[in-house]
Design an enzyme around this catalytic site. Sequence first.
Site: not given
Length: 154
Positions: A58, A60, A70, A99, A102
């Site tokens: 990930n 950010e 993902e 999530c 994803c």
Amino acid sequence: MKKTADLPKVRWADLSTLEQLAVLEAKAVQRKAYAPYSKYRVGVAVVSITNRIYTGVNVENVHYKVGHAEEYALGEMVKNGERQFRILICVAKNGGIPCMSCRQCMREFSGEDLEAVTILGVGDGEEIIKCPFSDIVGVDSFGPADLGIDPLKF
């Protein structure tokens, strides 16, 4: 709807050699995640149908738009000319189940047999979640076939 706690758990010894290798790669790449705001680092390994492993983390930024691990792992797979995966490992502190956003992205490259795609969720402890993608994708999931598209042809 199933809860993460309800999903089946396995031990390390129950994983195949390829699954173990992919878990180790996801754990290694998790450390490289860029999560200065949430501190929630995610590492993902995707095993394609040719048994190649692709990873992602990930990323950010200050306005909280997050690039999900993902999506980046699947992007690496696609960048390398592949269009279908059979195993996805997600490593995160809470057990690593992707999530909903994803899951939709994963659905694009899962193929139509959702029982044949394995999801592994690995948290901070010893517990490993292992289930078919069909257990987490949702009822009557919308996929490329609903629009007459076969990702393997692109």
